[in-house]
Design a protein around this motif. Structure first.
Motif, PDB file in Angstrom:
ATOM      1  N   TRP A  49      12.773  -0.724  10.405  1.00 17.95           N
ATOM      2  CA  TRP A  49      12.538  -0.351   9.261  1.00 17.95           C
ATOM      3  C   TRP A  49      11.753   0.769   8.726  1.00 17.95           C
ATOM      4  O   TRP A  49      10.722   1.024   9.568  1.00 17.95           O
ATOM      5  N   GLU A  50      12.061   1.209   7.531  1.00 18.18           N
ATOM      6  CA  GLU A  50      11.354   2.429   7.177  1.00 18.18           C
ATOM      7  C   GLU A  50      10.884   2.415   5.676  1.00 18.18           C
ATOM      8  O   GLU A  50      11.708   1.832   4.818  1.00 18.18           O
ATOM      9  N   ASN A  51       9.652   2.429   5.181  1.00 21.48           N
ATOM     10  CA  ASN A  51       9.488   2.478   3.857  1.00 21.48           C
ATOM     11  C   ASN A  51       9.844   3.667   3.283  1.00 21.48           C
ATOM     12  O   ASN A  51       9.373   4.639   3.462  1.00 21.48           O
ATOM     13  N   THR A  52      10.895   3.326   2.493  1.00 21.16           N
ATOM     14  CA  THR A  52      11.420   4.416   1.728  1.00 21.16           C
ATOM     15  C   THR A  52      11.097   4.623   0.144  1.00 21.16           C
ATOM     16  O   THR A  52      11.579   5.275  -0.544  1.00 21.16           O
ATOM     17  N   SER A  53       9.859   3.964   0.011  1.00 23.61           N
ATOM     18  CA  SER A  53       9.195   3.832  -1.491  1.00 23.61           C
ATOM     19  C   SER A  53       7.812   4.536  -1.379  1.00 23.61           C
ATOM     20  O   SER A  53       7.337   4.748  -0.387  1.00 23.61           O
ATOM     21  N   ALA A  54       7.230   4.703  -2.430  1.00 21.16           N
ATOM     22  CA  ALA A  54       5.786   5.233  -2.448  1.00 21.16           C
ATOM     23  C   ALA A  54       5.028   4.198  -2.404  1.00 21.16           C
ATOM     24  O   ALA A  54       3.764   4.327  -2.292  1.00 21.16           O
ATOM     25  N   ARG A  55       5.265   3.084  -2.496  1.00 21.87           N
ATOM     26  CA  ARG A  55       4.414   1.557  -2.446  1.00 21.87           C
ATOM     27  C   ARG A  55       4.203   1.300  -0.986  1.00 21.87           C
ATOM     28  O   ARG A  55       5.011   1.434  -0.160  1.00 21.87           O
ATOM     29  N   ALA A  56       3.210   0.752  -0.816  1.00 21.46           N
ATOM     30  CA  ALA A  56       2.766   0.275   0.591  1.00 21.46           C
ATOM     31  C   ALA A  56       3.374  -1.004   0.867  1.00 21.46           C
ATOM     32  O   ALA A  56       3.461  -2.171  -0.258  1.00 21.46           O
ATOM     33  N   HIS A  57       3.996  -1.327   2.061  1.00 26.06           N
ATOM     34  CA  HIS A  57       4.670  -2.771   2.391  1.00 26.06           C
ATOM     35  C   HIS A  57       4.321  -3.146   3.903  1.00 26.06           C
ATOM     36  O   HIS A  57       3.561  -2.424   4.762  1.00 26.06           O
ATOM     37  N   THR A  58       4.629  -4.401   3.993  1.00 22.40           N
ATOM     38  CA  THR A  58       4.494  -4.826   5.491  1.00 22.40           C
ATOM     39  C   THR A  58       5.754  -5.532   5.831  1.00 22.40           C
ATOM     40  O   THR A  58       6.800  -5.721   4.877  1.00 22.40           O
ATOM     41  N   VAL A  59       6.008  -5.674   7.144  1.00 18.77           N
ATOM     42  CA  VAL A  59       7.093  -6.323   7.576  1.00 18.77           C
ATOM     43  C   VAL A  59       6.456  -7.383   8.551  1.00 18.77           C
ATOM     44  O   VAL A  59       5.679  -7.271   9.509  1.00 18.77           O
ATOM     45  N   THR A  68      -2.894 -14.625  10.751  1.00 13.77           N
ATOM     46  CA  THR A  68      -3.614 -13.597  11.088  1.00 13.77           C
ATOM     47  C   THR A  68      -3.014 -12.242  10.362  1.00 13.77           C
ATOM     48  O   THR A  68      -3.916 -11.216   9.975  1.00 13.77           O
ATOM     49  N   ALA A  69      -1.757 -12.080  10.270  1.00 14.58           N
ATOM     50  CA  ALA A  69      -1.321 -10.733   9.368  1.00 14.58           C
ATOM     51  C   ALA A  69      -1.840 -10.848   7.930  1.00 14.58           C
ATOM     52  O   ALA A  69      -2.198  -9.877   7.686  1.00 14.58           O
ATOM     53  N   LYS A  70      -1.675 -12.184   7.560  1.00 10.24           N
ATOM     54  CA  LYS A  70      -1.930 -12.201   6.140  1.00 10.24           C
ATOM     55  C   LYS A  70      -3.529 -12.036   5.863  1.00 10.24           C
ATOM     56  O   LYS A  70      -3.932 -11.376   4.858  1.00 10.24           O
ATOM     57  N   ALA A  71      -4.395 -12.400   6.840  1.00  7.24           N
ATOM     58  CA  ALA A  71      -5.744 -12.215   6.800  1.00  7.24           C
ATOM     59  C   ALA A  71      -6.239 -10.706   6.825  1.00  7.24           C
ATOM     60  O   ALA A  71      -7.209 -10.355   6.114  1.00  7.24           O
ATOM     61  N   ALA A  72      -5.519 -10.154   7.681  1.00  7.42           N
ATOM     62  CA  ALA A  72      -5.746  -8.748   8.102  1.00  7.42           C
ATOM     63  C   ALA A  72      -5.568  -7.960   6.795  1.00  7.42           C
ATOM     64  O   ALA A  72      -6.060  -6.905   6.439  1.00  7.42           O
ATOM     65  N   TRP A  73      -4.207  -8.244   6.086  1.00  6.48           N
ATOM     66  CA  TRP A  73      -3.746  -7.519   5.103  1.00  6.48           C
ATOM     67  C   TRP A  73      -4.662  -7.725   3.830  1.00  6.48           C
ATOM     68  O   TRP A  73      -5.266  -6.834   3.297  1.00  6.48           O
ATOM     69  N   ASP A  74      -5.342  -9.104   3.558  1.00  5.52           N
ATOM     70  CA  ASP A  74      -6.255  -9.397   2.660  1.00  5.52           C
ATOM     71  C   ASP A  74      -7.772  -8.647   2.914  1.00  5.52           C
ATOM     72  O   ASP A  74      -8.279  -8.192   1.803  1.00  5.52           O
ATOM     73  N   ALA A  75      -7.924  -8.669   3.970  1.00  4.55           N
ATOM     74  CA  ALA A  75      -9.394  -7.806   4.377  1.00  4.55           C
ATOM     75  C   ALA A  75      -9.346  -6.461   4.284  1.00  4.55           C
ATOM     76  O   ALA A  75     -10.317  -5.846   3.713  1.00  4.55           O
ATOM     77  N   ASP A  76      -8.186  -5.681   4.792  1.00  2.00           N
ATOM     78  CA  ASP A  76      -8.403  -4.291   4.681  1.00  2.00           C
ATOM     79  C   ASP A  76      -6.829  -3.617   4.881  1.00  2.00           C
ATOM     80  O   ASP A  76      -6.690  -2.674   5.648  1.00  2.00           O
ATOM     81  N   PHE A  77      -6.027  -4.317   4.238  1.00  2.87           N
ATOM     82  CA  PHE A  77      -4.671  -3.636   4.448  1.00  2.87           C
ATOM     83  C   PHE A  77      -3.968  -3.736   5.553  1.00  2.87           C
ATOM     84  O   PHE A  77      -3.189  -2.781   5.993  1.00  2.87           O
ATOM     85  N   GLY A  78      -4.264  -4.536   6.773  1.00  5.00           N
ATOM     86  CA  GLY A  78      -3.921  -4.689   8.047  1.00  5.00           C
ATOM     87  C   GLY A  78      -2.202  -4.463   7.989  1.00  5.00           C
ATOM     88  O   GLY A  78      -1.682  -5.520   7.237  1.00  5.00           O
ATOM     89  N   GLY A  79      -1.606  -3.886   8.836  1.00  6.91           N
ATOM     90  CA  GLY A  79      -0.110  -4.077   8.872  1.00  6.91           C
ATOM     91  C   GLY A  79       0.389  -3.008   8.007  1.00  6.91           C
ATOM     92  O   GLY A  79       1.704  -3.087   7.906  1.00  6.91           O
ATOM     93  N   ILE A  80      -0.335  -2.284   7.161  1.00 13.86           N
ATOM     94  CA  ILE A  80       0.233  -1.352   6.263  1.00 13.86           C
ATOM     95  C   ILE A  80       1.383  -0.467   6.686  1.00 13.86           C
ATOM     96  O   ILE A  80       1.153   0.285   7.677  1.00 13.86           O
ATOM     97  N   LEU A  81       2.376  -0.264   5.961  1.00 12.15           N
ATOM     98  CA  LEU A  81       3.487   0.734   6.360  1.00 12.15           C
ATOM     99  C   LEU A  81       3.538   1.602   5.058  1.00 12.15           C
ATOM    100  O   LEU A  81       3.878   1.157   3.739  1.00 12.15           O
ATOM    101  N   GLU A  82       2.877   2.873   4.945  1.00 10.40           N
ATOM    102  CA  GLU A  82       3.026   3.723   3.572  1.00 10.40           C
ATOM    103  C   GLU A  82       4.225   4.313   3.802  1.00 10.40           C
ATOM    104  O   GLU A  82       5.169   4.078   4.764  1.00 10.40           O
ATOM    105  N   SER A  83       4.484   5.105   2.779  1.00 12.58           N
ATOM    106  CA  SER A  83       5.721   6.052   2.685  1.00 12.58           C
ATOM    107  C   SER A  83       6.115   6.582   3.818  1.00 12.58           C
ATOM    108  O   SER A  83       5.309   7.363   4.457  1.00 12.58           O
ATOM    109  N   SER A  84       7.447   6.484   4.313  1.00 14.03           N
ATOM    110  CA  SER A  84       7.643   6.961   5.468  1.00 14.03           C
ATOM    111  C   SER A  84       7.662   6.620   6.697  1.00 14.03           C
ATOM    112  O   SER A  84       7.993   6.833   7.768  1.00 14.03           O
TER     113      SER A  84
END
Length: 141
Positions: free
Chosen positions: A58-68, A92-108
């Motif tokens: 998977w590649e983040n092809t947008s400017a928005r932050a995403h997760t898989v 665990t993934a949801k809690a990490a995202w809520d706490a500090d954007f755990g698992g974030i995939l930024e552009s590219s």
């Protein structure tokens, strides 16, 4: 000192500070090193079919932050859970995202997972789940 964290949060929130990408996944069929792209609020394509032992990228092809993130109960029983950030389960993934954007995939940024068990695998983008950003990997023998 916290500039990067601020910028990540502003981009993840999709607010005025974020630029919403409209670039598609030019690579599905045209760029062999990426299987799934991420638009502003959708995976492209939404479903891919692979064989046991194949790796999906998977590649983040947008400017928005995403997760898989695999969904709870959305993968075959014997399958390994997968999530950007390397979490062991959805909670665990949801809690990490809520706490500090755990698992974030930024552009590219990229994430990949090798599928070893046949079946259907459902996954979501945690910050855009309510907006319908989900996908499926079908793994055939």
């Amino acid at each position: 000192m916290y500039r990067r964290r601020f910028l990540r949060r502003a981009g993840a929130a999709g607010g005025a500070a974020a630029t919403v990408g409209i670039a598609g996944c030019a690579g599905v069929g045209g760029e062999p090193d990426r299987d799934v792209g991420m638009l502003a609020a959708a995976y492209q394509p939404r479903q891919v079919t692979v064989s046991v032992g194949d790796t999906v990228t998977w590649e983040n092809t947008s400017a928005r932050a995403h997760t898989v993130t695999a969904t709870a109960g959305g993968i075959p029983d014997a399958a390994e859970f997968f999530a950007s950030g390397g979490f062991d389960d959805y909670a665990t993934a949801k809690a990490a995202w809520d706490a500090d954007f755990g698992g974030i995939l930024e552009s590219s940024d990229r994430f990949e997972h090798t599928f070893t068990v046949p079946g259907a695998y459902e996954y979501v983008c945690i910050p855009h789940r309510e907006g319908g950003m989900f996908g499926t990997v079908v793994v055939e023998e």
